[in-house]
Design a protein around this motif. Structure first.
Motif, PDB file in Angstrom:
ATOM      1  N   ALA A   1       6.083 -45.247 -28.994  1.00 30.05           N
ATOM      2  CA  ALA A   1       6.226 -46.549 -29.633  1.00 30.05           C
ATOM      3  C   ALA A   1       4.839 -47.183 -29.624  1.00 30.05           C
ATOM      4  O   ALA A   1       4.117 -47.070 -28.638  1.00 30.05           O
ATOM      5  N   ALA A   2       4.459 -47.808 -30.724  1.00 34.29           N
ATOM      6  CA  ALA A   2       3.121 -48.406 -30.776  1.00 34.29           C
ATOM      7  C   ALA A   2       3.148 -49.721 -31.527  1.00 34.29           C
ATOM      8  O   ALA A   2       4.036 -49.971 -32.352  1.00 34.29           O
ATOM      9  N   GLY A   3       2.165 -50.540 -31.235  1.00 36.18           N
ATOM     10  CA  GLY A   3       1.977 -51.766 -31.993  1.00 36.18           C
ATOM     11  C   GLY A   3       1.172 -51.445 -33.244  1.00 36.18           C
ATOM     12  O   GLY A   3       0.220 -50.647 -33.186  1.00 36.18           O
TER      13      GLY A   3
ATOM     14  N   TYR B   1       0.973 -56.781 -22.908  1.00 36.20           N
ATOM     15  CA  TYR B   1       0.607 -56.534 -24.292  1.00 36.20           C
ATOM     16  C   TYR B   1      -0.764 -57.151 -24.526  1.00 36.20           C
ATOM     17  O   TYR B   1      -1.267 -57.932 -23.720  1.00 36.20           O
ATOM     18  N   GLU B   2      -1.360 -56.807 -25.664  1.00 36.54           N
ATOM     19  CA  GLU B   2      -2.715 -57.245 -25.957  1.00 36.54           C
ATOM     20  C   GLU B   2      -2.729 -58.734 -26.329  1.00 36.54           C
ATOM     21  O   GLU B   2      -1.735 -59.290 -26.784  1.00 36.54           O
TER      22      GLU B   2
ATOM     23  N   VAL C   1      -1.802 -49.353 -31.445  1.00 41.15           N
ATOM     24  CA  VAL C   1      -2.133 -49.529 -30.030  1.00 41.15           C
ATOM     25  C   VAL C   1      -0.913 -49.208 -29.187  1.00 41.15           C
ATOM     26  O   VAL C   1       0.204 -49.539 -29.553  1.00 41.15           O
ATOM     27  N   GLY C   2      -1.180 -48.532 -28.074  1.00 38.84           N
ATOM     28  CA  GLY C   2      -0.079 -48.169 -27.184  1.00 38.84           C
ATOM     29  C   GLY C   2      -0.572 -47.876 -25.791  1.00 38.84           C
ATOM     30  O   GLY C   2      -1.768 -48.041 -25.491  1.00 38.84           O
ATOM     31  N   MET C   3       0.344 -47.450 -24.940  1.00 38.50           N
ATOM     32  CA  MET C   3       0.046 -47.302 -23.513  1.00 38.50           C
ATOM     33  C   MET C   3       0.298 -45.884 -23.001  1.00 38.50           C
ATOM     34  O   MET C   3       0.509 -45.687 -21.803  1.00 38.50           O
TER      35      MET C   3
ATOM     36  N   THR D   1       6.772 -50.076 -33.566  1.00 34.99           N
ATOM     37  CA  THR D   1       7.948 -50.831 -33.124  1.00 34.99           C
ATOM     38  C   THR D   1       7.750 -52.327 -33.305  1.00 34.99           C
ATOM     39  O   THR D   1       8.706 -53.089 -33.287  1.00 34.99           O
ATOM     40  N   ASN D   2       6.508 -52.733 -33.438  1.00 35.51           N
ATOM     41  CA  ASN D   2       6.211 -54.161 -33.643  1.00 35.51           C
ATOM     42  C   ASN D   2       4.833 -54.281 -34.261  1.00 35.51           C
ATOM     43  O   ASN D   2       3.994 -53.406 -34.091  1.00 35.51           O
TER      44      ASN D   2
ATOM     45  N   ILE E   1       5.691 -60.725 -28.665  1.00 38.46           N
ATOM     46  CA  ILE E   1       6.156 -59.340 -28.592  1.00 38.46           C
ATOM     47  C   ILE E   1       7.028 -59.212 -27.358  1.00 38.46           C
ATOM     48  O   ILE E   1       6.672 -59.717 -26.294  1.00 38.46           O
TER      49      ILE E   1
ATOM     50  N   VAL F   1      10.827 -53.827 -29.104  1.00 37.03           N
ATOM     51  CA  VAL F   1      10.209 -52.503 -29.192  1.00 37.03           C
ATOM     52  C   VAL F   1      11.301 -51.424 -29.143  1.00 37.03           C
ATOM     53  O   VAL F   1      11.332 -50.497 -29.953  1.00 37.03           O
TER      54      VAL F   1
HETATM   55  N1  HPA Z   1       0.982 -52.853 -27.687  1.00 36.55           N
HETATM   56  C1  HPA Z   1       0.881 -51.856 -26.796  1.00 36.55           C
HETATM   57  N2  HPA Z   1       1.806 -50.930 -26.625  1.00 36.55           N
HETATM   58  C2  HPA Z   1       2.902 -51.003 -27.402  1.00 36.55           C
HETATM   59  C3  HPA Z   1       3.077 -52.023 -28.352  1.00 36.55           C
HETATM   60  C4  HPA Z   1       2.055 -52.999 -28.496  1.00 36.55           C
HETATM   61  O1  HPA Z   1       2.134 -53.932 -29.323  1.00 36.55           O
HETATM   62  N3  HPA Z   1       4.282 -51.809 -28.941  1.00 36.55           N
HETATM   63  C5  HPA Z   1       4.802 -50.687 -28.374  1.00 36.55           C
HETATM   64  N4  HPA Z   1       3.969 -50.192 -27.438  1.00 36.55           N
END
Ligand code: HPA
Length: 266
Positions: free
Chosen positions: A107-109, A186-187, A203-205, A228-229, A239, A244
């Motif tokens: 999942a990533a932003g 989150y950022e 962006v993700g973790m 996811t967002n 967020i 997510v």
């Molecule tokens: N930022 C970082 N990691 C994420 C995000 C995000 O907005 N959404 C899902 N993983």
């Protein structure tokens, strides 16, 4: 690691050459496999439990038609307090079990303004901003090179195949550069502007440590992000992890359809 390998071998003699790692809210694919053998992480010696909500915690061996596949349903993250060695243990163990191709999902932003919530994006490259690397420390030259090349961390051949399969299925698939931070916060909007400036689309973790180790071990890697967002500060809204997960669930069927068609072609 040898204990984990021996334990898994005691549970199954399957020898898949391909494995999939399922990220937040994306666990459904594991249920699609037939002839499943499930190995809960909790029983595997040294295997980090995935504590993040939305992450199952099991290794699943099964078949897609005649293709043997291993699935990590749930992964561990640096933000859970795990070390680089722990978050990449799964990749090393799968390699020992004979896996040579890794498909990662996460999942990533979405930083790139052309993405929408629910977009699927093929990672073309990454920027490691986690402040560490899973290969730090003494190197065993018999396992992999001290200074592994990362100029094609995400297999160009696999990416081309993925685009062909997506086009055949009518699934929209973009490309993007993934920036990995540790989280868990989150950022900030300023961080997102910075990430956009340096060339990040997502962006993700997660994922980056695993991809580095997969390349180090000579495996081919492919990675798919689910947006996811929209990243922080782009929209006038906050967020939250529930959103997510919910978006992840929303693209579940599309991602399952995509993976089922794609894996036999890799
Ligand atoms: N930022 C970082 N990691 C994420 C995000 C995000 O907005 N959404 C899902 N993983």
């Amino acid at each position: 690691m040898q204990d984990a390998v021996a334990y898994i071998r005691s549970k199954t003699g399957r020898q898949p050459r391909i494995a999939v790692v399922l990220g937040s809210g994306l666990g459904a694919f594991a249920d699609e496999l037939s002839d499943r053998i499930e190995v809960p992480y909790a029983g595997i010696p040294g295997w980090p439990a995935s504590t993040a909500i939305g992450h199952a915690g099991k290794l699943v061996f099964g078949k897609l038609d005649s293709l043997d596949v291993a699935v990590m349903a749930g992964r561990s993250h640096l933000y859970e307090g795990y070390t680089q060695a722990q978050v990449t243990l799964g990749v090393r163990v799968l390699h020992q079990l004979g896996v040579r191709s890794m498909v990662f999902t996460n999942a990533a932003g979405g930083i790139n303004l052309s993405y929408s919530q629910g977009s699927l994006v093929l990672i073309s490259d990454h920027i490691n901003l986690q402040g560490s690397n899973p290969l730090l420390g003494p190197n065993d030259d018999s396992v992999g090179p001290r200074f592994p090349d990362m100029s094609e961390a995400y297999s160009a051949a696999y990416r081309e195949t993925a685009h062909q399969v997506a086009a055949q299925l009518g699934i929209a698939l973009s490309d993007g550069v993934y920036a990995a931070l540790t989280g868990p916060s989150y950022e900030t909007p300023a961080e997102i502007r910075y990430l956009r400036t340096i060339g990040a689309d997502l962006v993700g973790m997660s994922t980056v440590p695993e991809v580095i180790v997969a390349n180090y071990l000579g495996m081919r890697a492919l990675a798919i992000s689910c947006v996811t967002n929209i990243a922080a500060g782009v929209l006038p809204q906050k967020i939250n992890h529930e959103e997510v997960l919910e978006t992840g669930r929303g693209v579940r069927d599309t991602l399952v359809r995509f993976l089922k068609a794609l894996l036999p072609k890799l």
